[in-house]
Design an enzyme around this catalytic site. Structure first.
Site, PDB file in Angstrom:
ATOM      1  N   ILE A 198       0.861  -0.782  -0.328  1.00 29.68           N
ATOM      2  CA  ILE A 198      -0.374   0.259   0.099  1.00 29.68           C
ATOM      3  C   ILE A 198       0.589   1.409   0.037  1.00 29.68           C
ATOM      4  O   ILE A 198       0.325   2.148  -0.848  1.00 29.68           O
ATOM      5  CB  ILE A 198      -0.676  -0.232   1.156  1.00 29.68           C
TER       6      ILE A 198
ATOM      7  N   LEU B 215      13.098  -3.150   4.021  1.00 28.83           N
ATOM      8  CA  LEU B 215      13.069  -3.987   2.663  1.00 28.83           C
ATOM      9  C   LEU B 215      12.970  -5.260   3.495  1.00 28.83           C
ATOM     10  O   LEU B 215      13.215  -6.261   2.897  1.00 28.83           O
ATOM     11  CB  LEU B 215      14.308  -3.830   1.925  1.00 28.83           C
TER      12      LEU B 215
ATOM     13  N   ASN C   4       8.465  -4.725  15.808  1.00 23.01           N
ATOM     14  CA  ASN C   4       8.879  -4.360  15.154  1.00 23.01           C
ATOM     15  C   ASN C   4       7.591  -2.587  15.330  1.00 23.01           C
ATOM     16  O   ASN C   4       8.023  -1.171  14.628  1.00 23.01           O
ATOM     17  CB  ASN C   4       7.864  -4.915  14.372  1.00 23.01           C
TER      18      ASN C   4
ATOM     19  N   TYR D 247      -1.726  -8.382  15.721  1.00 23.74           N
ATOM     20  CA  TYR D 247      -0.570  -7.807  14.050  1.00 23.74           C
ATOM     21  C   TYR D 247      -2.543  -6.720  14.561  1.00 23.74           C
ATOM     22  O   TYR D 247      -1.631  -5.409  14.707  1.00 23.74           O
ATOM     23  CB  TYR D 247      -1.860  -8.284  13.159  1.00 23.74           C
TER      24      TYR D 247
ATOM     25  N   LYS E 156      -1.737  -3.136  15.920  1.00 25.34           N
ATOM     26  CA  LYS E 156      -2.848  -1.468  15.500  1.00 25.34           C
ATOM     27  C   LYS E 156      -2.945  -0.667  16.789  1.00 25.34           C
ATOM     28  O   LYS E 156      -3.561   0.400  16.451  1.00 25.34           O
ATOM     29  CB  LYS E 156      -3.084  -1.869  14.205  1.00 25.34           C
TER      30      LYS E 156
ATOM     31  N   PHE F 185      -9.913  -1.678   5.365  1.00 26.26           N
ATOM     32  CA  PHE F 185     -10.252  -3.803   4.868  1.00 26.26           C
ATOM     33  C   PHE F 185     -10.316  -4.464   4.320  1.00 26.26           C
ATOM     34  O   PHE F 185      -8.801  -4.301   4.681  1.00 26.26           O
ATOM     35  CB  PHE F 185     -12.360  -3.651   5.279  1.00 26.26           C
TER      36      PHE F 185
ATOM     37  N   HIS G  56      -3.423 -13.741   1.609  1.00 23.25           N
ATOM     38  CA  HIS G  56      -4.070 -13.100   1.039  1.00 23.25           C
ATOM     39  C   HIS G  56      -5.141 -13.942  -0.443  1.00 23.25           C
ATOM     40  O   HIS G  56      -4.919 -14.372  -1.181  1.00 23.25           O
ATOM     41  CB  HIS G  56      -4.121 -11.916   0.605  1.00 23.25           C
TER      42      HIS G  56
ATOM     43  N   ILE H 257     -11.270 -22.853  -0.258  1.00 20.02           N
ATOM     44  CA  ILE H 257     -12.133 -22.240   0.678  1.00 20.02           C
ATOM     45  C   ILE H 257     -11.850 -22.376   2.161  1.00 20.02           C
ATOM     46  O   ILE H 257     -12.403 -23.432   2.665  1.00 20.02           O
ATOM     47  CB  ILE H 257     -13.897 -22.636   0.169  1.00 20.02           C
TER      48      ILE H 257
HETATM   49  N1  UDP Z   1      -9.696 -17.746   2.983  1.00 22.40           N
HETATM   50  C1  UDP Z   1      -9.926 -18.345   2.052  1.00 22.40           C
HETATM   51  N2  UDP Z   1      -8.546 -19.495   0.839  1.00 22.40           N
HETATM   52  C2  UDP Z   1      -8.032 -18.852   1.611  1.00 22.40           C
HETATM   53  C3  UDP Z   1      -7.386 -17.617   1.882  1.00 22.40           C
HETATM   54  C4  UDP Z   1      -8.526 -16.462   2.490  1.00 22.40           C
HETATM   55  O1  UDP Z   1     -11.225 -18.806   1.698  1.00 22.40           O
HETATM   56  O2  UDP Z   1      -6.403 -19.116   0.775  1.00 22.40           O
HETATM   57  C5  UDP Z   1     -10.824 -16.628   2.932  1.00 22.40           C
HETATM   58  C6  UDP Z   1     -10.824 -16.013   4.418  1.00 22.40           C
HETATM   59  O3  UDP Z   1     -11.566 -16.699   4.579  1.00 22.40           O
HETATM   60  C7  UDP Z   1     -11.339 -14.828   4.942  1.00 22.40           C
HETATM   61  C8  UDP Z   1     -11.349 -13.964   3.008  1.00 22.40           C
HETATM   62  O4  UDP Z   1     -10.728 -15.106   2.234  1.00 22.40           O
HETATM   63  O5  UDP Z   1     -12.544 -15.434   4.641  1.00 22.40           O
HETATM   64  C9  UDP Z   1     -10.194 -13.193   3.421  1.00 22.40           C
HETATM   65  O6  UDP Z   1      -9.112 -13.593   3.347  1.00 22.40           O
HETATM   66  P1  UDP Z   1      -7.716 -12.424   3.420  1.00 22.40           P
HETATM   67  O7  UDP Z   1      -6.946 -13.808   4.776  1.00 22.40           O
HETATM   68  O8  UDP Z   1      -7.726 -12.550   2.100  1.00 22.40           O
HETATM   69  O9  UDP Z   1      -8.563 -11.735   4.274  1.00 22.40           O
HETATM   70  P2  UDP Z   1      -8.629 -11.240   5.971  1.00 22.40           P
HETATM   71  O10 UDP Z   1     -10.191 -11.052   5.534  1.00 22.40           O
HETATM   72  O11 UDP Z   1      -8.094 -12.381   6.519  1.00 22.40           O
HETATM   73  O12 UDP Z   1      -8.085  -9.930   6.411  1.00 22.40           O
END
Ligand code: UDP
Length: 329
Positions: A12, A33, A92, A141, A145, A169, A189, A207
């Site tokens: 970001i 880095l 950190n 985490y 914050k 978000f 992610h 999922i």
């Molecule tokens: N998710 C998933 N499979 C993956 C990674 C993430 O189903 O391999 C789901 C996770 O459970 C959440 C959504 O995707 O409901 C977003 O997850 P991410 O880690 O991207 O962001 P978060 O919401 O945790 O900040």
């Protein structure tokens, strides 16, 4: 006068640097880095490779440059890692904030825009989430914050400093041109992981649970384009320049998309079938995280421009397909 961007080589941070430079701002970047990338450092900015926990590093930067304000992204941000190694996050993230504020006080820099997170809320008490809702982080985490926000709050009362904390978000997408994008190791992610399937880097996406109390049983998240986040930092900076008081703002689109909806959208964008498997729930995942960004709209005049998830995924795909190994490509 310049804007000091701490963590300007990260995801970001690098997109915000791009937006600042486009507005004609002078930018100084400091990044150790550790998770940022040298290739993401914009050559039009002045770059210091260094750690904000080093007061000598900050002393040098604040002495060599006329810093008007700070935008602070420099932090570790992996939820799972923070549970395994909380002290890394307190050292950190929290330690970095303390040393940074000490330097700001010493050099009379009175404005800071801070990269915060929806993880400060923990399990939401209601949907959509407002800034006044309870903050009970469920991982170190989010806790780190929240502590950083509290440190800024106390310092802003005692010293002549004003802050804006932006609670993002789900940040996603990339610069439209595809020059910079998301590159995390390990990647955790959803959107970049999904895109690894059509890239041939992963056989399927798992999922994490399809038994949540949501319309299709998978979690709902509020995805926001990284360039909309970048824009919010500029609006926050100008708000502080215009004398605005210290505030916290949510940044999200106000709409939730399920994991299955994101996978469907990714199939549409990439034109490929994406294989899925249903796994178990990930510990600590709330069923829904959806922002009310009304406060940011009202006070900062911020509205996400890239609000369709197809556009967010298309920009992410443009980056990933041209950089299958991230910045090393
Ligand atoms: N998710 C998933 N499979 C993956 C990674 C993430 O189903 O391999 C789901 C996770 O459970 C959440 C959504 O995707 O409901 C977003 O997850 P991410 O880690 O991207 O962001 P978060 O919401 O945790 O900040």
């Amino acid at each position: 006068m310049a804007i000091l961007v701490c963590g300007g080589a990260g995801y970001i941070g690098s997109h915000t640097v791009h937006a600042l430079l486009e507005r004609g701002e002078k930018v100084v970047i400091v990044d150790n880095l550790q998770t940022g990338h040298l290739e993401a450092v914009n050559p039009a900015a002045i770059f210091y490779m260094g750690d904000i926990r080093s007061d000598a590093t900050l002393e040098k930067i604040f002495t060599e440059n006329q810093i008007e304000a700070v935008i602070h992204f420099a932090a570790n941000s992996l939820v799972g890692e923070s549970v395994q190694n909380p002290l890394k996050y307190f050292n950190n993230n929290v330690g970095g904030m303390q040393v940074l504020l000490e330097a700001m006080v010493k050099f009379g820099v009175d404005k800071i825009v801070f990269s915060s997170t929806a993880a400060t809320y923990g399990e939401p008490e209601k949907i959509p989430i407002s800034e006044t809702d309870a903050t009970n982080p469920t991982n170190p985490y989010g806790e780190s914050k929240l502590i950083m926000e509290k440190i800024m709050r106390w310092v802003s009362r005692a010293n002549d400093i004003r802050f804006v904390s932006l609670r993002y978000f789900n940040a996603a997408g990339a610069l439209e041109s595809g020059e910079i994008g998301e590159d995390h190791t390990p990647e955790t992610h959803l959107i970049p992981l999904i895109l690894q399937v059509p890239l041939g880097k992963r056989d399927h996406i798992t999922i994490f649970g399809d038994d949540y109390p949501t319309p299709d049983g998978t979690c709902l998240r509020d995805y926001v384009h990284v360039m909309d986040l970048a824009e919010a930092h500029i609006l926050a900076l100008n708000y502080l320049r215009n004398g605005g008081s210290s505030e916290i703002f949510n940044l999200g689109s106000g709409r939730g998309f399920s994991v299955k909806e994101i996978i469907n959208a990714a199939e549409k964008v990439t034109g490929r079938k994406i294989k899925t498997e249903i796994g178990t729930r990930r510990v600590g995942d709330p069923a829904q995280l959806i922002a009310s960004a009304d406060k940011a709209t009202k006070i900062l005049s911020w509205t996400p421009k890239f609000s369709s998830v197809e556009k967010i995924i298309a920009d992410a795909w443009n980056w990933h397909k041209n950089h299958p190994a991230g910045y090393k490509s």
